[in-house]
Write an enzyme that holds these catalytic residues in place. Sequence first.
Site, PDB file in Angstrom:
ATOM      1  N   ARG A  59       0.831  -1.216   0.000  1.00 28.72           N
ATOM      2  CA  ARG A  59       0.000   0.000   0.000  1.00 28.72           C
ATOM      3  C   ARG A  59       0.864   1.263   0.000  1.00 28.72           C
ATOM      4  O   ARG A  59       0.544   2.241  -0.669  1.00 28.72           O
ATOM      5  CB  ARG A  59      -0.910   0.014   1.224  1.00 28.72           C
ATOM      6  CG  ARG A  59      -1.907  -1.145   1.264  1.00 28.72           C
ATOM      7  CD  ARG A  59      -3.303  -0.615   0.992  1.00 28.72           C
ATOM      8  NE  ARG A  59      -4.330  -1.625   1.159  1.00 28.72           N
ATOM      9  CZ  ARG A  59      -5.206  -1.634   2.168  1.00 28.72           C
ATOM     10  NH1 ARG A  59      -5.156  -0.706   3.094  1.00 28.72           N
ATOM     11  NH2 ARG A  59      -6.124  -2.555   2.227  1.00 28.72           N
ATOM     12  N   ASP A  84     -16.183   9.712   7.280  1.00 26.72           N
ATOM     13  CA  ASP A  84     -15.101   8.724   7.183  1.00 26.72           C
ATOM     14  C   ASP A  84     -13.793   9.484   7.378  1.00 26.72           C
ATOM     15  O   ASP A  84     -13.733  10.704   7.196  1.00 26.72           O
ATOM     16  CB  ASP A  84     -15.108   8.026   5.815  1.00 26.72           C
ATOM     17  CG  ASP A  84     -14.370   6.695   5.834  1.00 26.72           C
ATOM     18  OD1 ASP A  84     -15.027   5.636   5.888  1.00 26.72           O
ATOM     19  OD2 ASP A  84     -13.117   6.708   5.823  1.00 26.72           O
TER      20      ASP A  84
HETATM   21  C1  SAM Z   1     -14.293  -1.778   5.780  1.00 21.93           C
HETATM   22  S1  SAM Z   1     -14.883  -0.132   5.607  1.00 21.93           S
HETATM   23  C2  SAM Z   1     -16.557  -0.331   6.154  1.00 21.93           C
HETATM   24  C3  SAM Z   1     -17.503   0.498   5.344  1.00 21.93           C
HETATM   25  C4  SAM Z   1     -18.992   0.374   5.739  1.00 21.93           C
HETATM   26  N1  SAM Z   1     -19.211   0.831   7.086  1.00 21.93           N
HETATM   27  C5  SAM Z   1     -19.488  -1.037   5.575  1.00 21.93           C
HETATM   28  O1  SAM Z   1     -19.671  -1.740   6.566  1.00 21.93           O
HETATM   29  O2  SAM Z   1     -19.686  -1.476   4.434  1.00 21.93           O
HETATM   30  C6  SAM Z   1     -14.102   0.696   7.001  1.00 21.93           C
HETATM   31  C7  SAM Z   1     -14.082   2.205   6.863  1.00 21.93           C
HETATM   32  O3  SAM Z   1     -13.673   2.756   8.128  1.00 21.93           O
HETATM   33  C8  SAM Z   1     -12.877   3.901   7.868  1.00 21.93           C
HETATM   34  N2  SAM Z   1     -12.046   4.192   9.056  1.00 21.93           N
HETATM   35  C9  SAM Z   1     -10.951   3.531   9.523  1.00 21.93           C
HETATM   36  N3  SAM Z   1     -10.459   4.104  10.621  1.00 21.93           N
HETATM   37  C10 SAM Z   1     -11.270   5.167  10.887  1.00 21.93           C
HETATM   38  C11 SAM Z   1     -11.286   6.173  11.898  1.00 21.93           C
HETATM   39  N4  SAM Z   1     -10.364   6.210  12.878  1.00 21.93           N
HETATM   40  N5  SAM Z   1     -12.252   7.116  11.842  1.00 21.93           N
HETATM   41  C12 SAM Z   1     -13.197   7.103  10.864  1.00 21.93           C
HETATM   42  N6  SAM Z   1     -13.233   6.171   9.874  1.00 21.93           N
HETATM   43  C13 SAM Z   1     -12.279   5.220   9.891  1.00 21.93           C
HETATM   44  C14 SAM Z   1     -12.077   3.507   6.640  1.00 21.93           C
HETATM   45  O4  SAM Z   1     -11.581   4.636   5.952  1.00 21.93           O
HETATM   46  C15 SAM Z   1     -13.097   2.712   5.837  1.00 21.93           C
HETATM   47  O5  SAM Z   1     -13.732   3.499   4.869  1.00 21.93           O
END
Ligand code: SAM
Length: 275
Positions: A40, A146
């Site tokens: 990445r 996000d």
């Molecule tokens: C696997 S995706 C899940 C997306 C959606 N909630 C779903 O279940 O389909 C996880 C998301 O969490 C976000 N994320 C990770 N760490 C975070 C943080 N500290 N604060 C806010 N968002 C975060 C990532 O950028 C990513 O878009």
Amino acid sequence: MSSAREFVFTANDFAHVQKLIYEHAGISLSEQKNDLVYSRLAKRLRKHKIHRFDTYLHLLDDIQHPEWQEFINALTTNLTSFFRENHHFIRLSHYLKENFSDATADKPVKIWCSASSTGEEPYSIAMTVATTYGKLNPHVKILATDLDTHVLDKAKKGIYHIDNIEKLSFLQKERFFLKGSGEKSELVKVRSELKSLITFNQLNLLADWPMKGKFDLIFCRNVMIYFDKPTQYKLLEHFAKHLSSGGLLFVGHSESFPNAGHIFKLDKQTVYVRC
Ligand SMILES: C[S@@+](CC[C@H](N)C(=O)[O-])C[C@H]1O[C@@H](n2cnc3c(N)ncnc32)[C@H](O)[C@@H]1O
């Protein structure tokens, strides 16, 4: 460190990445994520024409450095889809009918989608709300946030490959999407009425939250799985302060919080009620 690798990436560099992303975003990277981190971030080193990870990581000594956001964007996992874990949307619809049949413009239903990724989740919420109330302009306010700015940009545009909405019904496709034409014939766009139900903002779940007031429903699905237990519980306590009593918290299919019973009671499959 592998000698076959294009860039110098030592165990110390990996430990440094682990520390930075944990401190900033709460994300716990296990040792197994070494190759993933390398691939990445390699793109970022190539972009900067840097040959060693330690030189790259040095850029991040300055917390204001624009590379910080790119570093975070590169390390988040954004997998999502429309109506993922569909039982949550069925529950949402029932909950709205039972509790918010009298929502008004002055007293709209407030929903926070707190890890909204590329937008499929908040748009699924918006479609569910619109269908439940039988109109494209129901009294609802959806906040979608996000940490990753790239996914937020995509979410705000609301443009997807047609394959992404394959599983939606004919009616949902007709009501909520516009189909592209010509060279855009493989793309669909979320209708502006649906989009206008949602406000997109960047927000780090681990930093201070600017919102005042409480939400009626919070979605935080498939992100706490990347956090360790102490971080998860800190976050749950924070959510509890921002959720109305009796409000629902939707979490991901592999997320469970048996020790948070004083603030959240498990209702049904991965849906918690604020005590
Ligand atoms: C696997 S995706 C899940 C997306 C959606 N909630 C779903 O279940 O389909 C996880 C998301 O969490 C976000 N994320 C990770 N760490 C975070 C943080 N500290 N604060 C806010 N968002 C975060 C990532 O950028 C990513 O878009």
